[in-house]
Scaffold this motif. Structure first.
Motif, short mmCIF file in Angstrom:
data_model
loop_
_atom_site.label_atom_id
_atom_site.label_comp_id
_atom_site.label_asym_id
_atom_site.label_seq_id
_atom_site.Cartn_x
_atom_site.Cartn_y
_atom_site.Cartn_z
N GLY A 258 0.84 -1.19 0.00
CA GLY A 258 0.00 0.00 0.00
C GLY A 258 0.87 1.24 0.00
N HIS A 259 0.50 2.22 0.79
CA HIS A 259 1.21 3.51 0.66
C HIS A 259 1.54 4.29 1.91
N ILE A 260 0.63 4.37 2.86
CA ILE A 260 0.86 5.29 3.98
C ILE A 260 1.72 4.57 5.03
N VAL A 291 6.03 -4.62 -0.52
CA VAL A 291 5.46 -4.66 -1.86
C VAL A 291 5.07 -3.22 -2.19
N CYS A 292 5.27 -2.81 -3.43
CA CYS A 292 4.86 -1.48 -3.90
C CYS A 292 5.43 -0.36 -3.02
N CYS A 293 4.63 0.69 -2.76
CA CYS A 293 5.21 1.88 -2.13
C CYS A 293 5.34 1.77 -0.62
N SER A 294 4.48 1.00 0.06
CA SER A 294 4.74 0.74 1.47
C SER A 294 6.10 0.07 1.58
N ASN A 309 7.04 -5.74 -7.08
CA ASN A 309 6.35 -4.49 -7.38
C ASN A 309 4.96 -4.74 -7.98
N TYR A 310 4.32 -3.69 -8.39
CA TYR A 310 2.88 -3.69 -8.61
C TYR A 310 2.33 -4.91 -9.38
N ALA A 311 2.78 -5.11 -10.61
CA ALA A 311 2.10 -6.06 -11.50
C ALA A 311 2.09 -7.48 -10.93
N GLN A 330 -4.53 2.24 -2.15
CA GLN A 330 -3.98 2.53 -3.49
C GLN A 330 -3.15 1.37 -4.04
N CYS A 331 -3.42 1.05 -5.30
CA CYS A 331 -2.65 0.04 -6.04
C CYS A 331 -2.80 -1.37 -5.47
N ILE A 332 -3.85 -1.58 -4.69
CA ILE A 332 -4.09 -2.90 -4.12
C ILE A 332 -5.11 -3.61 -5.00
N VAL A 442 10.25 6.84 -12.84
CA VAL A 442 9.27 6.80 -11.75
C VAL A 442 8.08 5.93 -12.13
N GLY A 443 7.25 5.68 -11.13
CA GLY A 443 5.96 5.07 -11.37
C GLY A 443 6.01 3.56 -11.40
N CYS A 444 5.20 3.00 -12.27
CA CYS A 444 4.58 1.70 -12.03
C CYS A 444 5.22 0.56 -12.82
N THR A 445 4.61 -0.60 -12.65
CA THR A 445 4.64 -1.65 -13.67
C THR A 445 3.19 -1.92 -14.02
N THR A 472 12.08 6.28 -8.29
CA THR A 472 11.11 6.15 -7.19
C THR A 472 10.08 5.10 -7.57
N GLY A 473 9.21 4.80 -6.63
CA GLY A 473 8.03 3.96 -6.90
C GLY A 473 8.39 2.55 -7.32
N CYS A 474 7.49 1.96 -8.10
CA CYS A 474 7.71 0.59 -8.55
C CYS A 474 8.81 0.50 -9.60
N SER A 475 9.10 1.62 -10.27
CA SER A 475 10.23 1.63 -11.22
C SER A 475 11.53 1.41 -10.49
N SER A 521 9.36 6.43 -2.37
CA SER A 521 8.05 6.00 -2.86
C SER A 521 7.54 7.02 -3.88
N CYS A 522 6.30 6.84 -4.33
CA CYS A 522 5.77 7.80 -5.31
C CYS A 522 5.57 9.18 -4.71
N VAL A 523 5.13 9.29 -3.44
CA VAL A 523 5.01 10.64 -2.89
C VAL A 523 6.40 11.28 -2.80
N THR A 555 3.61 3.00 -16.98
CA THR A 555 2.51 3.70 -16.30
C THR A 555 1.26 2.85 -16.11
N HIS A 556 0.63 2.94 -14.93
CA HIS A 556 -0.71 2.35 -14.86
C HIS A 556 -1.70 3.21 -14.06
N HIS A 557 -1.24 4.03 -13.14
CA HIS A 557 -2.19 4.62 -12.18
C HIS A 557 -2.45 6.11 -12.45
N PRO A 558 -3.69 6.58 -12.16
CA PRO A 558 -3.96 8.02 -12.27
C PRO A 558 -2.99 8.87 -11.44
N LYS A 559 -2.48 8.31 -10.34
CA LYS A 559 -1.51 9.07 -9.54
C LYS A 559 -0.28 9.40 -10.37
N ALA A 560 0.12 8.46 -11.22
CA ALA A 560 1.30 8.70 -12.04
C ALA A 560 1.03 9.84 -13.03
O1 BF8 Z 1 2.35 5.07 -5.76
S1 BF8 Z 1 4.49 3.28 -8.60
S2 BF8 Z 1 2.04 0.99 -9.23
S3 BF8 Z 1 2.52 1.38 -5.95
S4 BF8 Z 1 1.12 4.25 -8.58
FE1 BF8 Z 1 1.18 2.12 -7.63
FE2 BF8 Z 1 2.56 3.02 -9.60
FE3 BF8 Z 1 3.60 1.35 -7.86
FE4 BF8 Z 1 3.00 3.41 -5.42
NI1 BF8 Z 1 3.03 4.84 -7.54
#
Ligand code: BF8
Length: 637
Positions: A258-260, A291-294, A309-311, A330-332, A442-445, A472-475, A521-523, A555-560
């Motif tokens: 997760g994230h926080i 796993v992921c950003c936590s 990571n994410y995928a 997020q991302c769960i 940065v960002g995701c898988t 940062t992030g899952c990258s 992390s992503c933040v 990229t996968h998430h609106p946050k990205a």
């Molecule tokens: O905030 S990098 S898949 S876990 S959105 Fe999600 Fe993307 Fe991973 Fe982290 Ni960011």
């Protein structure tokens, strides 16, 4: 498809085969089965009211406007604003949770103590709070109140924007009338302008997306990182391991996802305290993996190993040796529970507004942090005996990696080279061309792309060309799995970059710095912005003038998308390797990508940064490098 085409990670490949043999579908299988809607892919589907859904065919056939008369530009721009708003809302809620936790901690209601008093004082000073004569808890309380004002006040720009925005960029946003007032107000306003019959001017909607992204950057990313560092500590260099091999057969395994970080930190703490309980059930101890950003948060501050990571988040469960996966938000993937139901793994949700049916729920709040974390760890311990030994298969590879590169840590490392003027060696290396420029990967898988491949390939291309990479992030996890977060990866760098990283590393008693610096992390993309701000201030230019770029290859998430828009607003080019779903509107494409030379309004013209959409990571690297060279030239380098 062959599992080799789904992920570069051999541990993931191994477990995908196992899952298939056991008849279990994962995100990779679902991605193959799910055909993508052509209208949605182009961003031309409007579901804002019950006259529709309406859709405008990108091929020019069929109606040219929805029932209300909205044309394709309005629809695509509005959908884009919606995406940025979703990402922003997530990050703003994250920041707000941490601000509350600080208040509760200093009021003695939550079991956390302020860890970085130096950063607290600096923040307080920057926010215009008198520091002298005040105790730490009082200062923390006032800083937290300032943070919460950024969700309430009705006038003037966000405090965090005034605190962290780079002067020249802030002037530009102010001139354009884009400064956000408070995070909740802006999110509500954005939803109100997206409603049927609201804002219909595509250019105005895109400017709305810029304001929203400033909320994301300042009341989301920066505020989260700053307050987390105050409460939990500012990261310093740490060494840890990556890949699914960090799961240990003889241990009670818990993954945090997760994230926080409020929850993740406490789970790590209680896993340490309850070791004896694990021995009672026949395990050697308790092993927490990220796993992921936590995962990023506890890696950065505690050196906790990262499983994946994410995928591939479902695959730690498929090892058959994971007692619990505890998640916040997020991302769960909701699919976690379906996979877990085939094993003994307990999925534990923790927030009242993020549940999964079938999963267990242990309510977490800052006030109940110890009780909740204790219960979670005890549940995991109790699950150890429920393992089915026939189902256990843990891939054995691990990779060593360094993380913890906060701006403070980077400056500290540079001080070993030049104690009086730490940024000088970095600026000199950029000016002298040993470092061509800097790129944040940065960002995701994304299960639709071969996992880790684009992140890694792009990074390799850049470092080969002497571009400094931060991640940062899952990258960052992708790079960690394949050795780019370790000095071992230096062999892939161009000679000049290698000599700079070696010199800085050796000044710090290490063989070298890794070719990619893990900033969090992503933040924590806020840390990337802080570094760019420091460099721009040092040189007396804007961020937009720096030979720097951002890239989110998978990229996968609106946050990205929200983060990317924030960097574009700062004048940084942002590459995405996955379709950003705006192709249905030529106008929107032209504004965001500046692809058409004579187009009157572009983000490049307004801010100095643009969107680059390129699916091929090698081509993307070339485009990024070309632009870095242009920016160098404009700086006279
Ligand atoms: O905030 S990098 S898949 S876990 S959105 Fe999600 Fe993307 Fe991973 Fe982290 Ni960011």
């Amino acid at each position: 498809p062959d599992v080799k085409d789904l992920s570069l990670d051999t541990g993931v490949q191994e477990l995908l085969v196992k899952a298939r043999n056991e008849g279990i579908a994962t995100a990779f299988d679902r991605a193959v089965k799910m055909s993508q809607c052509g209208f949605g892919s182009a961003g031309v589907c409007c579901k804002q009211c019950l006259e529709g859904p309406c859709r405008i065919a990108p091929n020019g056939k069929g109606p040219r406007a929805g029932v209300c008369g909205a044309n394709v530009d309005t629809i695509v721009a509005r959908n884009f604003l919606n995406t940025v708003t979703q990402g922003t809302a997530s990050h703003a809620e994250h920041a707000r949770e941490v601000a509350h936790a600080i208040l509760e901690a200093v009021e003695g209601k939550a079991p956390y103590t302020i860890q970085d008093t130096g950063k607290l004082k600096a923040l307080a000073q920057g926010l215009g709070i008198t520091v002298e004569g005040k105790g730490i808890n009082q200062l923390a309380k006032e800083v937290a109140h300032k943070a919460l004002e950024d969700f309430q006040k009705q006038q003037g720009p966000l405090h965090w924007l005034k605190l962290k925005g780079q002067t020249k960029e802030v002037e530009n946003w102010e001139k354009l009338g884009l400064l956000p007032v408070n995070a909740h107000l802006e999110v509500a306003k954005s939803m109100a302008r997206q409603v049927m019959g609201g804002d219909a001017d595509p250019a105005n909607l895109l400017l709305g997306a810029i304001t929203m992204s400033l909320v994301d950057g300042f009341a989301g990313l920066h505020m989260s990182t700053d307050l987390q560092d105050v409460l939990l500590g500012t990261p310093k260099a740490v060494k840890a391991q990556y890949r699914l091999g960090v799961i240990k057969e003889e241990m009670v395994n818990i993954s945090v996802h997760g994230h926080i970080p409020l929850l993740a930190e406490k789970v790590v703490e209680w896993a340490g305290k309850l070791k004896e309980e694990a021995r009672k059930v026949g395990a050697e101890g308790i092993n927490v993996v990220g796993v992921c950003c936590s995962g990023n948060e506890i890696l950065m501050r505690k050196g906790v190993n990262v499983a994946t990571n994410y995928a591939s988040q479902e695959l730690p469960i498929v090892t058959g040796a994971l007692e619990a996966m505890v998640v916040d938000i997020q991302c769960i993937m909701p699919g976690l529970q379906t996979v877990a139901s085939c094993y003994h793994t307990e999925i534990i949700t923790t927030l009242p507004y993020a549940k999964i049916s079938g999963a267990s729920h242990v309510e977490f709040s800052a006030e109940r942090a110890d009780e909740a974390a204790r219960e979670i760890v005890m549940r995991a311990v109790a699950n150890f005996k429920k393992r089915d030994p026939r189902k256990i298969a843990i891939p054995n590879e691990v990779t060593e990696a360094y993380a913890g590169f906060s701006v403070e840590q980077i400056v500290e490392a540079l001080k070993a080279v030049n104690p009086d003027d730490p940024l000088k060696p970095l600026v000199d290396a950029i000016a002298g061309g040993q470092i061509l420029g800097a790129v944040a990967i940065v960002g995701c898988t994304n299960p639709r792309k071969k996992q880790d491949y684009d992140n890694l390939t792009l990074a390799m291309e850049l470092i080969k060309n002497n571009v400094l990479v931060v991640a940062t992030g899952c990258s960052a996890h992708s790079l960690g799995k394949f050795g780019l977060l370790s000095p071992e990866g230096l062999k892939y760098c161009g000679e000049e970059l290698r000599s700079v990283l070696t010199a800085i590393g050796q000044a710090n008693g290490l063989p070298a710095l890794p070719p990619a610096l893990h900033m969090g992390s992503c933040v924590d993309n806020s840390r990337v912005a802080d570094l760019l701000t420091a460099l721009a201030d040092y040189l007396g230019v804007g961020i937009k003038d720096l030979p720097a770029a951002g890239s989110c290859p998978e990229t996968h998430h609106p946050k990205a998308i929200a983060i990317g828009t924030y960097f574009i607003a700062n004048g940084v080019d942002v590459h995405v390797g996955v379709n950003p779903q705006v192709s249905g509107s030529e106008l929107v494409v032209n504004v965001l990508t500046a692809n058409k030379e004579d187009f009157p309004v572009t983000t490049d013209g307004l801010f100095g940064g643009k969107l680059i959409y390129e699916e091929d990571p090698v081509k993307a690297a070339a485009l990024i490098i070309e632009r870095i060279k242009q920016k160098r030239k404009a700086l006279g380098l």
